[in-house]
Design an enzyme around this catalytic site. Structure first.
Site, PDB file in Angstrom:
ATOM      1  N   ARG A  36       0.825  -1.220   0.000  1.00  0.00           N
ATOM      2  CA  ARG A  36       0.000   0.000   0.000  1.00  0.00           C
ATOM      3  C   ARG A  36       0.856   1.266   0.000  1.00  0.00           C
ATOM      4  O   ARG A  36       0.487   2.279  -0.589  1.00  0.00           O
ATOM      5  CB  ARG A  36      -0.944  -0.003   1.204  1.00  0.00           C
ATOM      6  CG  ARG A  36      -2.137  -0.927   1.028  1.00  0.00           C
ATOM      7  CD  ARG A  36      -3.074  -0.881   2.207  1.00  0.00           C
ATOM      8  NE  ARG A  36      -4.278  -1.652   1.950  1.00  0.00           N
ATOM      9  CZ  ARG A  36      -5.203  -1.938   2.850  1.00  0.00           C
ATOM     10  NH1 ARG A  36      -5.057  -1.480   4.094  1.00  0.00           N
ATOM     11  NH2 ARG A  36      -6.269  -2.643   2.531  1.00  0.00           N
ATOM     12  N   LYS A 197     -17.925 -19.342   2.092  1.00  0.00           N
ATOM     13  CA  LYS A 197     -19.346 -19.280   2.431  1.00  0.00           C
ATOM     14  C   LYS A 197     -20.154 -18.366   1.520  1.00  0.00           C
ATOM     15  O   LYS A 197     -19.685 -17.315   1.112  1.00  0.00           O
ATOM     16  CB  LYS A 197     -19.497 -18.784   3.881  1.00  0.00           C
ATOM     17  CG  LYS A 197     -18.868 -19.699   4.918  1.00  0.00           C
ATOM     18  CD  LYS A 197     -19.028 -19.119   6.315  1.00  0.00           C
ATOM     19  CE  LYS A 197     -18.445 -20.044   7.366  1.00  0.00           C
ATOM     20  NZ  LYS A 197     -18.633 -19.497   8.731  1.00  0.00           N
ATOM     21  N   GLY A 354     -10.221  -9.818   0.035  1.00  0.00           N
ATOM     22  CA  GLY A 354      -9.928 -10.982   0.878  1.00  0.00           C
ATOM     23  C   GLY A 354      -8.659 -11.721   0.516  1.00  0.00           C
ATOM     24  O   GLY A 354      -7.585 -11.139   0.398  1.00  0.00           O
ATOM     25  N   GLY A 377     -12.331  -4.671   1.794  1.00  0.00           N
ATOM     26  CA  GLY A 377     -13.741  -4.394   2.029  1.00  0.00           C
ATOM     27  C   GLY A 377     -14.365  -3.460   1.013  1.00  0.00           C
ATOM     28  O   GLY A 377     -15.508  -3.668   0.583  1.00  0.00           O
TER      29      GLY A 377
END
Length: 398
Positions: A36, A197, A354, A377
């Site tokens: 970053r 999931k 992620g 996110g």
């Protein structure tokens, strides 16, 4: 998307407040991944070269009760200085006299980092008074932190409305890439979505089936879809209580002309560990004590053929348990297919969120994708079709 960039501002002899994301991993006071910081350098260098006083604002960690050493941005400054190839000054607070004195001491073309924004409760509360204190410090606001754009905080949302505002080069690159991927993409558009999931990616899947032409599923979530179609997945990770939602996604995809791809085979094992004895099995040919830990070779071929028909590919999440061999095989193989299509110039590929960056780096193809977002996110919320406050504020300022 309409927003101003560094091309639209005149930073010479002005104090430019740059909202960056310096929230990098630190262990024992040392930055362990400077990605970053490196990506921020072009904006800082450009502003400095044009004669601005460059003042960097950022959050770091999750401090609970005001300042603490563990969450001080001071520990990030040496690594940022190395990445920039120039000295970087530091101020012990982000507002008030310490910040004002440090800015006053700054020469044109120099860079200063202010202390952690989250040491003040007003940051996360998007407090107008706190934003006003920040605004007093500068003449121009530049947001170069797409990774924080999904938060309506004082430094990402309110501050953009108090000063002339523009996107930094990293924010600009991110927004252009995302617009090309889903905003105004070249079709057909394919999305590769993996992960454990459905429950954590329900909004994402519901949004994508209305926007893409092909949706290739992998990981544990693919098991849930197989189960929802009546396939016995043995002891595999599957959210059986999400079967109705999986069927609803399948129905929405069919109604909208989106083709959902599910695995035709998988690598199955009785133990979740590296180099566990495994075999390739078709769905429905899995013993009660076996787990699907990766997609199989027939799936890789099938997905590869479909992806070859696309002009745009969006990737989020691995095909299997990529952290442990040999269950990284499908992720590596499908990633290489997308990388090769990108190199051949037939596909624009955008990935992020992620484990995605780690999975593509593990596959050795991260550099071959058109664009890889490190935003986490914010990237996921954008995929979900949600409005990002930091981006909306820049658009309002345009």
């Amino acid at each position: 998307m309409t927003f101003k960039t560094l091309d639209d501002i005149a930073p010479a002899s002005r104090t430019v407040l740059v909202r960056a994301d310096l929230n990098v991993p630190v262990q024992d006071g040392q930055v362990t991944d400077a990605t970053r910081l490196v990506r921020l350098v072009p904006t800082l260098k450009e502003l400095a070269s044009k004669g601005a006083k460059v003042v960097v604002l950022s959050h770091f960690g999750r401090p609970k009760n005001g300042p603490d050493e563990k969450n001080s941005l001071r520990q990030v400054v040496p690594t940022l200085s190395d990445a920039l190839g120039a000295p970087v000054a530091f101020a012990g607070d982000c507002i008030g006299k310490p910040a004002q004195d440090a800015i006053r001491a700054l020469e044109k073309g120099q860079v200063l980092v202010l202390e952690n924004l989250r040491f003040h409760a007003g940051e996360e509360k998007n407090d107008p008074a706190f934003a006003a204190e920040l605004a007093k410090l500068g003449d121009i606001y530049v947001n170069d932190a797409f990774s924080a754009a999904h938060r309506a905080h004082a430094s990402t949302e309110a501050l953009a409305r108090l000063l002339p505002a523009a996107a930094g080069r990293l924010m600009q690159a991110e927004l252009v890439a995302l617009s090309k991927a889903l905003g105004q993409p070249q079709r057909p558009v394919a999305a590769v979505v993996g992960g454990a999931k459905i429950s954590t990616k329900l909004d994402l899947l519901l949004n994508l089936v209305g926007k893409v032409d092909i949706l290739a599923l992998g990981g544990g979530m693919a098991n849930t879809f197989l189960y929802a179609q009546g396939v016995d997945v043995g002891a595999s990770l599957a959210e059986k209580d999400m079967a109705d939602q999986a069927r609803a996604i399948l129905a929405k995809a069919e109604a909208g002309g989106c083709q959902i791809l599910l695995p035709k085979d998988g690598a199955v094992a009785r133990q979740f560990k590296a180099h566990a004895p495994s075999r390739i099995a078709a769905p429905g040919d899995i013993a009660a004590d076996e787990m699907i830990l990766d997609a199989g070779p027939a799936t890789v071929t099938y997905y590869g053929e479909k992806l070859a028909t696309a002009k745009t590919v969006v990737w989020n999440g691995p095909m299997g348990a990529f952290e442990i061999e040999p269950f990284d095989a499908a992720t590596n193989a499908v990633a290489k297919i997308v990388a090769d299509l990108t190199k051949a110039g037939t596909v624009l590929s955008v990935a992020g969120g992620g484990d995605t960056v780690a999975a593509l780096e593990h596959a050795g193809v991260a550099d071959a994708f058109s664009y890889i977002s490190t935003a986490g996110g914010a990237f996921l919320e954008w995929l979900e079709g949600k409005e990002l406050p930091g981006v909306k504020a820049l658009e309002a300022a345009a």
